[in-house]
Design a protein around this motif. Sequence first.
Motif, short mmCIF file in Angstrom:
data_model
loop_
_atom_site.label_atom_id
_atom_site.label_comp_id
_atom_site.label_asym_id
_atom_site.label_seq_id
_atom_site.Cartn_x
_atom_site.Cartn_y
_atom_site.Cartn_z
N THR A 101 1.16 -1.04 -0.07
CA THR A 101 0.67 -0.11 0.02
C THR A 101 1.08 1.36 0.04
O THR A 101 2.18 1.29 0.13
N PRO A 102 0.53 2.49 -0.35
CA PRO A 102 0.92 3.74 -0.38
C PRO A 102 1.42 3.65 1.06
O PRO A 102 1.04 3.83 2.03
N LEU A 103 2.75 4.66 0.77
CA LEU A 103 3.31 5.13 2.60
C LEU A 103 3.41 6.74 1.88
O LEU A 103 4.06 6.92 1.15
N MET A 104 3.08 7.07 3.09
CA MET A 104 3.56 8.87 2.62
C MET A 104 5.55 8.95 2.77
O MET A 104 5.94 8.15 3.18
N ASP A 105 5.89 9.78 2.12
CA ASP A 105 7.05 10.41 2.53
C ASP A 105 7.82 10.26 3.28
O ASP A 105 8.28 10.01 3.55
N SER A 106 6.23 10.83 4.44
CA SER A 106 7.58 11.90 5.26
C SER A 106 5.99 12.39 6.35
O SER A 106 5.17 13.11 5.44
N VAL A 107 6.11 12.09 7.67
CA VAL A 107 4.54 12.11 8.38
C VAL A 107 5.34 13.09 9.91
O VAL A 107 6.46 13.17 10.32
N ASP A 108 5.05 14.40 10.01
CA ASP A 108 5.65 14.85 10.72
C ASP A 108 4.70 14.57 12.08
O ASP A 108 3.32 14.80 12.41
N LEU A 109 5.67 14.44 13.02
CA LEU A 109 4.79 13.38 14.49
C LEU A 109 3.81 14.60 14.94
O LEU A 109 2.72 14.27 15.46
N GLN A 110 4.21 15.48 15.07
CA GLN A 110 4.08 16.81 16.03
C GLN A 110 2.84 16.90 15.39
O GLN A 110 1.97 17.25 16.38
N ARG A 111 2.31 16.82 14.21
CA ARG A 111 1.82 17.80 13.29
C ARG A 111 0.23 16.42 13.61
O ARG A 111 -1.17 16.43 13.49
N PHE A 112 1.04 14.93 13.31
CA PHE A 112 0.25 14.00 12.93
C PHE A 112 -0.82 14.08 14.93
O PHE A 112 -1.73 13.35 14.75
N MET A 113 0.08 14.11 15.84
CA MET A 113 0.00 13.81 16.73
C MET A 113 -2.16 14.48 16.98
O MET A 113 -2.53 15.74 16.76
N GLY A 114 -2.87 13.98 17.87
CA GLY A 114 -3.85 14.88 18.65
C GLY A 114 -4.99 14.45 18.16
O GLY A 114 -4.87 13.01 17.55
N PRO A 115 -5.91 14.52 18.31
CA PRO A 115 -7.25 13.49 17.98
C PRO A 115 -7.64 13.76 16.59
O PRO A 115 -7.65 14.10 16.20
N TRP A 116 -8.18 12.43 16.06
CA TRP A 116 -8.79 12.28 14.86
C TRP A 116 -10.43 11.70 14.83
O TRP A 116 -10.36 9.99 15.37
N TYR A 117 -11.29 11.54 13.92
CA TYR A 117 -12.00 11.06 13.83
C TYR A 117 -12.69 9.99 13.44
O TYR A 117 -11.86 10.72 12.05
N VAL A 118 -12.56 8.97 13.49
CA VAL A 118 -12.84 7.76 12.30
C VAL A 118 -14.27 8.39 11.67
O VAL A 118 -15.57 7.84 12.01
N ILE A 119 -13.44 8.15 10.23
CA ILE A 119 -15.05 8.70 9.50
C ILE A 119 -15.81 7.21 8.80
O ILE A 119 -16.90 7.45 8.84
#
Length: 181
Positions: free
Chosen positions: A27-45
């Motif tokens: 499956t695709p994989l992002m080249d890079s993920v900014d962990l600080q920006r990824f942190m926090g709440p995510w609603y499962v859509i």
Amino acid sequence: MRAILALLLAASLSACAGLGGNTMKPTPLMDSVDLQRFMGPWYVIAAIPLPPESKAYNAIETYTLHPDGSIKTEFRMRKGSFDAPVKIYHPTGYVVEGTNNAEWGMQFIWPFKGEYRIAFVEPDYSATIVARNKRDYVWLMARTPSISAGDYARYEKMIADMGYDTAKIRKVPQQWPEAAP
């Protein structure tokens, strides 16, 4: 009972964390993920969910980066209805070395780690798709409890293009604010 559920969950996550016998390309994989920006709440859509979350309502996954680099995870949901008791799971994420934070091992029970591939994240970190190479589970999450029909259709097409059977996707009912228990 809780221990049995946890063992079943761990076994299902780790059964084929890699490609195993799967002949599809990863499956695709992002080249890079900014962990600080990824942190926090995510609603499962929407998701092709793990068994414990198959009837989730108001599902939210929240990530917190620990100083050691591990990721504290809280998966919160109600099972079967908006007024069901809240269930909370606490797996821990571990970034896979050499993936620029885009792949994690998600551990519910030691020593098993399930594959967690950040296949897509919007540039503003407003929505993400988390996938697995086996194409058994996928999650579409957003920073808000709902997204537009147009965005949903676009993400669903992206998931289909990854090789998933989109007929298995379940939209997760979200109703906020929650009613008092």
